[in-house]
Design a protein around this motif. Structure first.
Motif, short mmCIF file in Angstrom:
data_model
loop_
_atom_site.label_atom_id
_atom_site.label_comp_id
_atom_site.label_asym_id
_atom_site.label_seq_id
_atom_site.Cartn_x
_atom_site.Cartn_y
_atom_site.Cartn_z
N LYS A 12 28.85 33.09 34.71
CA LYS A 12 28.98 31.82 34.02
C LYS A 12 30.45 31.57 33.71
O LYS A 12 31.18 32.50 33.38
CB LYS A 12 28.17 31.87 32.72
N LEU A 13 30.86 30.33 33.85
CA LEU A 13 32.19 29.91 33.47
C LEU A 13 32.03 28.58 32.76
O LEU A 13 31.66 27.58 33.39
CB LEU A 13 33.10 29.78 34.69
N GLU A 50 37.79 35.23 35.86
CA GLU A 50 37.54 34.96 34.44
C GLU A 50 36.12 34.51 34.16
O GLU A 50 35.85 33.80 33.20
CB GLU A 50 38.56 33.97 33.89
N SER A 51 35.20 34.93 34.99
CA SER A 51 33.79 34.63 34.76
C SER A 51 33.28 35.48 33.60
O SER A 51 33.78 36.58 33.35
CB SER A 51 32.96 34.95 36.01
N GLU A 52 32.28 34.96 32.95
CA GLU A 52 31.63 35.68 31.86
C GLU A 52 30.22 36.04 32.29
O GLU A 52 29.67 35.47 33.22
CB GLU A 52 31.57 34.79 30.61
N GLU A 53 29.66 37.00 31.60
CA GLU A 53 28.27 37.41 31.83
C GLU A 53 28.01 37.74 33.30
O GLU A 53 26.97 37.37 33.85
CB GLU A 53 27.31 36.33 31.34
N VAL A 54 28.94 38.42 33.95
CA VAL A 54 28.77 38.83 35.35
C VAL A 54 27.75 39.96 35.38
O VAL A 54 27.91 40.96 34.69
CB VAL A 54 30.09 39.29 35.98
N LEU A 77 33.95 22.61 40.57
CA LEU A 77 34.92 22.62 41.66
C LEU A 77 36.18 23.35 41.24
O LEU A 77 36.69 24.20 41.96
CB LEU A 77 35.24 21.20 42.10
N ALA A 78 36.66 23.07 40.05
CA ALA A 78 37.86 23.74 39.56
C ALA A 78 37.64 25.24 39.44
O ALA A 78 38.49 26.04 39.81
CB ALA A 78 38.27 23.15 38.21
N ALA A 79 36.49 25.64 38.94
CA ALA A 79 36.20 27.07 38.80
C ALA A 79 36.05 27.72 40.16
O ALA A 79 36.52 28.84 40.38
CB ALA A 79 34.91 27.26 37.98
N GLY A 80 35.40 27.04 41.09
CA GLY A 80 35.19 27.61 42.41
C GLY A 80 36.49 27.85 43.15
O GLY A 80 36.62 28.81 43.90
N MET A 81 37.47 27.04 42.94
CA MET A 81 38.74 27.20 43.63
C MET A 81 39.55 28.36 43.06
O MET A 81 40.50 28.80 43.66
CB MET A 81 39.55 25.90 43.55
N ALA A 82 39.16 28.88 41.90
CA ALA A 82 39.90 29.97 41.28
C ALA A 82 39.49 31.34 41.81
O ALA A 82 40.05 32.34 41.41
CB ALA A 82 39.70 29.92 39.76
N ALA A 104 31.07 41.26 42.35
CA ALA A 104 31.12 41.18 40.88
C ALA A 104 32.56 41.32 40.39
O ALA A 104 32.98 40.64 39.44
CB ALA A 104 30.23 42.25 40.26
N THR A 105 33.34 42.18 41.03
CA THR A 105 34.75 42.34 40.67
C THR A 105 35.52 41.04 40.90
O THR A 105 36.32 40.63 40.05
CB THR A 105 35.39 43.48 41.49
#
Length: 160
Positions: free
Chosen positions: A56-57, A37-41, A11-16, A30-31
């Motif tokens: 992934k986050l 701040e996602s990784e492995e996009v 939830l915290a990541a989704g709100m970012a 993807a941008t």
């Protein structure tokens, strides 16, 4: 408890997620994920009309599936997935609680899927957007998805 922690992190990541307000293509999506701040996009075209963007986050895996893409690679349907890894086999109560969520909440769909390794499961929620005639994925869509995640977290965290 571990599932509750993973869902709270999701939830915290989704709100970012920053707002997307341009014609949506998989590359634009993807941008947005990278800016969050996602990784492995990773963008993968499944065929001429469907692409999947995985990211992934921390321990939170999510995907944006872009569908009904035209020859310019602008897509008119988007499906958001939030998934969480679950070690072990879900019991009947977990399936019942998941089905109860699906019966009682109008947006999003909860699911439980076996992992590819055969010893884990993925649980999560998805939400589909039809962007026909607007070709716009904006902040209101993310607010609604945040509300969907919050409802799912609340429902799945309730003690029976």
């Amino acid at each position: 408890m571990m599932l509750r922690l993973a869902i709270s992190m999701a939830l915290a990541a989704g709100m970012a997620f920053p707002v997307m307000a341009w014609p949506i293509s998989p590359e634009n999506a993807a941008t947005v994920l990278t800016r969050a701040e996602s990784e492995e996009v990773n963008v993968v075209w499944l065929d001429d009309e469907v692409a999947r963007i995985d990211a992934k986050l921390d321990s939170y895996n999510y995907s944006v599936r872009m569908m009904r893409c035209d020859e310019t690679k602008v897509c008119s349907s988007v499906m958001l997935f939030a998934t969480f890894d679950m070690v072990g086999t879900p019991d009947l109560a977990m399936y019942e609680k998941t089905n109860l969520y699906n019966e009682n909440y109008p947006f999003g769909r909860a699911f439980i899927l076996p992992g590819s390794d055969g010893s884990s499961y993925g649980v999560g929620i998805d939400y589909t957007l039809d962007l026909s005639n607007e070709h716009n994925f904006d902040g209101e869509d993310m607010v609604l998805f945040g509300d969907i995640l919050a409802a799912y977290i609340s429902h799945m965290s309730e003690e029976d």
